[in-house]
Design a protein around this motif. Structure first.
Motif, PDB file in Angstrom:
ATOM      1  N   THR A 255       6.996  51.087 -11.622  1.00  0.00           N
ATOM      2  CA  THR A 255       7.961  50.022 -11.311  1.00  0.00           C
ATOM      3  C   THR A 255       8.401  50.160  -9.859  1.00  0.00           C
ATOM      4  O   THR A 255       8.029  51.116  -9.181  1.00  0.00           O
ATOM      5  N   GLU A 343       6.302  47.250 -15.268  1.00  0.00           N
ATOM      6  CA  GLU A 343       6.458  45.904 -14.727  1.00  0.00           C
ATOM      7  C   GLU A 343       5.452  44.996 -15.393  1.00  0.00           C
ATOM      8  O   GLU A 343       4.405  45.440 -15.864  1.00  0.00           O
ATOM      9  N   ILE A 375      13.610  42.661 -17.816  1.00  0.00           N
ATOM     10  CA  ILE A 375      12.710  42.204 -16.768  1.00  0.00           C
ATOM     11  C   ILE A 375      13.061  40.774 -16.401  1.00  0.00           C
ATOM     12  O   ILE A 375      13.398  39.962 -17.270  1.00  0.00           O
TER      13      ILE A 375
END
Ligand SMILES: *Cc1c(COP(=O)(O)O)cnc(C)c1O
Length: 441
Positions: A255, A343, A375
């Motif tokens: 990430t 991600e 997210i």
């Protein structure tokens, strides 16, 4: 987002991996789907090998820690690139051999190798057994005696260096279940015992100080402790340890909280280890050992993405919105196991602006089955394709049939070509080993 030449959006904002569009992969192979970018895997292996040869004058080797991702296809790649490998079970040894990999290039690790596994490894002429326990020394020596062979062994030490990473994946603390402590004398005792064994030949000393490490000082410190140990062995026994194996654990980008490394940055881990080792050799006056590193995650982690399809959307107004996908903890246990973070993008709308904060939830019957807790994404709808990044390591290799979900297939892509590395499980595969006891019939 973790894009690179062989994995990035095209002009329409759709993710393309190894020259193949994500939507084409999902049409051809379905979802959930593990996708691995072969060009990336090869480039990392080649760069690691090049670096260790350049920085350590051709006196080094790179072993792929195959627990990160084990199947015949990855061993075929490692064979082609003339890599060494690590294995940790008879199953991995069997897989490697059945792919045609030369098992004499393998290191066999494990804190509790079964007797049957040691026998299997020796019978198949494994390269090096990495001894992890004092009892293992006699066990292995006897097996080798029976087979009439002299087996190369390393010992796994615990240098007591703590890498700064998530505590669940630290392995070199003094209370670790792995390795012989150097500090309390256990490691030296193991060395002395091995040197007495007629059927074992001491090849090297190992350490592995943790995983997902970014702090290179941890490696420098470990080199210092390990070379002190090598010096001590030579002083006490006159034996020059031929090999120092510094393990793996190089951190990768999951990430935005992780550094985003280029290939050269990744090679810097090896560069730093090699430089620290050369300095130590010079300043301590020790004989030059061969240098081995054993990266797993950094070779396959970023090569992998997982494609999922969006199903139900559960919008608890003002509180939380779940985007439910057709995979989950059965294909990626890491978030549930140790709060690993990832991600993701909507694979056909990589460049669309984020519109909302959502949770990406798996389909398993566990509240903890959340792949990404928070997210920011564009609005997703049923049928959208979600791509989760950096799932190439410890994803497929830790997959299960929880809830009797089929383990997703793995597809490898390169230069516009794609094919299975692992085929999909059928319902028949899922019940293959089931048995109804006679007394229940
Ligand atoms: C797990 C492991 C590795 C690989 O670790 P990565 O973090 O995947 O690089 C290397 N060596 C040993 C002994 C291991 O247990």
């Amino acid at each position: 987002m973790n894009y690179r030449e062989s994995m990035k959006p095209n002009n329409d904002g759709e993710l393309v991996i190894g020259g193949v569009k994500a939507s084409d992969l999902s049409k051809k192979y379905g979802t959930p789907l593990y996708v691995m970018d072969v060009a990336f895997i090869k480039s990392v292996c080649k760069a690691f090998k090049y670096t260790i040869n350049k920085c350590y004058e051709g006196f080094g080797a790179v072993a792929f820690a195959s627990k990160a991702f084990s199947c015949k296809a990855i061993y075929a790649i490692m064979k082609k690139l003339d890599m060494n490998i690590d294995v940790v079970s008879s199953g991995e040894i069997y897989t490697a051999i059945s792919s045609g990999f030369d098992i004499s290039k393998a290191y066999f690790h494990g804190n509790n190798k079964l007797i049957s596994e040691l026998e299997f490894a020796v019978a198949n002429k494994i390269g090096v057994v990495v001894i992890d326990n004092i009892e293992e020394i006699d066990l292995l020596d006897n097996i080798c005696k029976k087979n009439g062979v002299v087996q190369k062994v390393n010992i796994r030490t615990n240098p007591g260096v703590e890498a700064h990473t998530h505590s669940y994946i630290q392995t070199a603390k003094i209370d670790s279940k792995f390795g012989f402590s150097i500090e309390n004398g256990d490691a030296m005792q193991a060395i002395l015992k091995i040197l007495q064994c007629k059927n074992l030949s001491l090849n090297g000393v190992n350490c592995h100080i943790g995983s997902q490490i970014f702090d290179c000082n941890a490696f420098r410190l470990a080199v210092d402790v390990m070379t002190d140990f090598i010096l001590e062995i030579s002083k006490q026994t006159g034996y020059n340890v031929p090999e120092l194996n510094m393990g793996g654990g190089f951190g990768v980008h999951y990430t935005k909280n992780d550094p985003k490394y280029t290939l050269e940055d990744y090679c810097n881990y090896i560069n730093i280890i090699a430089l620290a080792l050369k300095d130590a050799i010079a300043s301590k006056g020790i004989h030059k050992p061969r240098l081995v590193v054993e990266p797993g995650r950094s070779i396959v982690g970023e090569s992998g993405i997982t494609l999922y399809s969006v199903g139900n959307i559960r919008d608890i107004k003002g509180i939380k919105k779940y985007i439910c996908i057709d995979g989950g903890m059965f294909d990626n246990i890491r978030p549930a196991l140790y709060q690993a973070e990832y991600e993701a993008v909507i694979a056909t709308k990589c460049n669309a602006p984020a519109e909302e904060t959502v949770s990406i939830a798996g389909k398993c019957c566990e509240s903890g089955d959340i792949i990404i807790d928070k997210i920011n994404m564009p609005k997703a709808k049923r049928g959208d394709l979600i791509a989760v990044f950096t799932t190439g390591a410890y994803g497929y290799s830790m997959a299960s049939n929880y809830n009797r979900n089929a383990i997703p297939p793995v597809v490898m892509v390169e230069n516009g070509k794609s094919d299975y590395a692992v085929k999909p499980q059928t319902f028949e595969d899922i019940v293959r080993n089931d048995n109804i006891p006679d007394f229940l019939k």
